[in-house]
Enzyme design. Sequence first.
Site, mmCIF file in Angstrom:
data_model
loop_
_atom_site.group_PDB
_atom_site.id
_atom_site.type_symbol
_atom_site.label_atom_id
_atom_site.label_comp_id
_atom_site.label_asym_id
_atom_site.label_seq_id
_atom_site.Cartn_x
_atom_site.Cartn_y
_atom_site.Cartn_z
ATOM 1 N N ASP A 206 43.172 51.125 41.540
ATOM 2 C CA ASP A 206 44.606 50.869 41.403
ATOM 3 C C ASP A 206 44.879 49.823 40.330
ATOM 4 O O ASP A 206 43.953 49.252 39.756
ATOM 5 C CB ASP A 206 45.192 50.418 42.748
ATOM 6 C CG ASP A 206 44.745 49.018 43.138
ATOM 7 O OD1 ASP A 206 43.547 48.687 42.941
ATOM 8 O OD2 ASP A 206 45.573 48.243 43.623
ATOM 9 N N GLU A 209 43.127 46.649 40.469
ATOM 10 C CA GLU A 209 41.683 46.722 40.219
ATOM 11 C C GLU A 209 40.859 46.500 41.475
ATOM 12 O O GLU A 209 39.772 45.939 41.419
ATOM 13 C CB GLU A 209 41.273 45.690 39.149
ATOM 14 C CG GLU A 209 42.276 45.542 38.037
ATOM 15 C CD GLU A 209 41.766 44.769 36.827
ATOM 16 O OE1 GLU A 209 41.735 43.541 36.907
ATOM 17 O OE2 GLU A 209 41.405 45.398 35.825
HETATM 18 C C1 NOJ Z 1 40.412 40.174 41.871
HETATM 19 C C2 NOJ Z 1 41.855 40.495 41.745
HETATM 20 O O1 NOJ Z 1 42.415 40.887 42.952
HETATM 21 C C3 NOJ Z 1 42.080 41.516 40.701
HETATM 22 O O2 NOJ Z 1 43.407 41.884 40.621
HETATM 23 C C4 NOJ Z 1 41.593 40.974 39.415
HETATM 24 O O3 NOJ Z 1 41.831 41.890 38.404
HETATM 25 C C5 NOJ Z 1 40.141 40.617 39.498
HETATM 26 N N1 NOJ Z 1 39.859 39.800 40.634
HETATM 27 C C6 NOJ Z 1 39.669 39.950 38.225
HETATM 28 O O4 NOJ Z 1 40.350 38.757 37.990
HETATM 29 C C1 NOJ Z 2 44.770 41.148 37.341
HETATM 30 C C2 NOJ Z 2 45.761 42.169 37.722
HETATM 31 O O1 NOJ Z 2 45.539 42.547 39.045
HETATM 32 C C3 NOJ Z 2 45.695 43.374 36.811
HETATM 33 O O2 NOJ Z 2 46.728 44.259 37.118
HETATM 34 C C4 NOJ Z 2 45.799 42.973 35.371
HETATM 35 O O3 NOJ Z 2 45.613 44.089 34.557
HETATM 36 C C5 NOJ Z 2 44.791 41.893 35.034
HETATM 37 N N1 NOJ Z 2 44.854 40.814 35.971
HETATM 38 C C6 NOJ Z 2 45.029 41.339 33.631
HETATM 39 O O4 NOJ Z 2 46.292 40.756 33.535
#
Ligand code: NOJ
Ligand code: NOJ
Length: 482
Positions: A206, A209
Amino acid sequence: MKTIGGFGILWALCCVFADTSAASTYNRVFDLDNWVKQQRPISVDHLFRAISPADGAPGAVMASPSRSNPDYYYHWIRDAALVMKEVYRVKPERTTQSMLTLLDYARFSRQNQLTQNPSGGPADLGLGEPKFEINGAPYTAGWGRPQNDGPALRAFVLTRVAFDLLNEGKGNIVYQLLYRGEIPATTVIKADLEFVAHHWRDANFDLWEEIYGDHFYTRIVQYRALIEGARLARFLNDGGAATFYEQQANLIHASLNSFWNPNHGYFDATLNRQGGVGHKASQLDVAVILGVLHAEFEIGAFSIEDSRVLATALKLEDAFRAIYPINHFPSDLAPGIGRYPEDTYDGYNTSGRGNPWYLATHALAEFYYKLAVKTSGLNLLRITNENRAFYENVTGKRFSVGAALNLTERNQVIQAMVDKGESFLSRSRYHTPPGGNQAEQFNRDTGAPQGARDLTWSYASFISLYEARQNAMMRLPAAFRR
Ligand code: NOJ
Ligand code: NOJ
């Protein structure tokens, strides 16, 4: 207390109060209009500064200048596309710079597509790779991959660029770089559309991530990309492809209905979870609102006017008001909105303490400004199962489903929508330091900025919201503006 328009005396009072409290010392600016006017150029400036950095490739976009704790110094496909949508939006005021930037981005994106990476290569699943080094090299460490929203968002913004170029008589650039009907694809939009049309059913990670499965956000932006892509394909005499993209778009549209959860009373974020984190028990996620905004549909199912979307927005507001301490102060402001209630990511680590995010709070504001304009254009407002609670709340009346609102009630509903827009925006302002810097998050206990500093997506979301607000202020009768 309903008057939080930013123009009213109550707002001034709460700021005076704020200045004497420990919760936050920000925002001595009392007038929301002035703040917004000041924040816009700051946001546009940060947006452009994030693109094509000196040590990166032309067209690359850093998610944030932060290189450690957290390291966001990468080109994320999703963030970059959302940033480029705003570069496109400001084209009327920065015509040459915007167009050159968008073309750099298109070329960089094509390079990304051709770069072998841990998700695959140009011939298979490599387009779902979520991020690249700022110089275009693949990112080879472990990550939640693939993330299939990226190619869809990228195709959507580049399709706009393609139509502009065609209107300007620059079809050769379109043909060289953006869209040519060849298979295997040789241009960036064509490759993305083929990927989306053939792989939208695939499980993937999603936008946060974290979860491997089928996602409302990913699907709705894929749907929009194929609709726009089909228009472009048809225009360029690639009729067979256009028909195929439309067919797939229709299938995606049908699949979106299954995300509606009548027991929850909102759209679930993910179906068929196969992996990744399992803590999102509620399935309530601002990703649904983001998806509706990013897909930009104005009418029909899954658009701004779909009352199931309103129901989802209301559930989000209630959930986040309840869980973040800062949302009780000032008590008359809308709550800061996070990603989802169970979020454990604090901007640095997964400490278990998620926070409100600027871009999520902006999304709610933008949603309500757009909804207010939309609603004011409807001749007849009817009660549905999903909008009933909201309509009853703001009118103080009881309605049965199917009932039509009278003029007074209708105006109350529109006023409430405008007020919500202003209130969510005021929340973001309240936690924005005097220089206008917006990080990723603001702390749930103190309200102080937290996580990646100067998150480019935060600024992009403000620019988008700004236009929605301007539009509301222009189109709505003056009486609604307080
Ligand atoms: C965990 C976070 O929930 C996710 O959104 C993020 O992209 C990663 N860590 C990397 O920072
Ligand atoms: C974490 C977020 O969850 C993700 O959606 C985003 O792409 C990265 N950070 C970078 O901003």
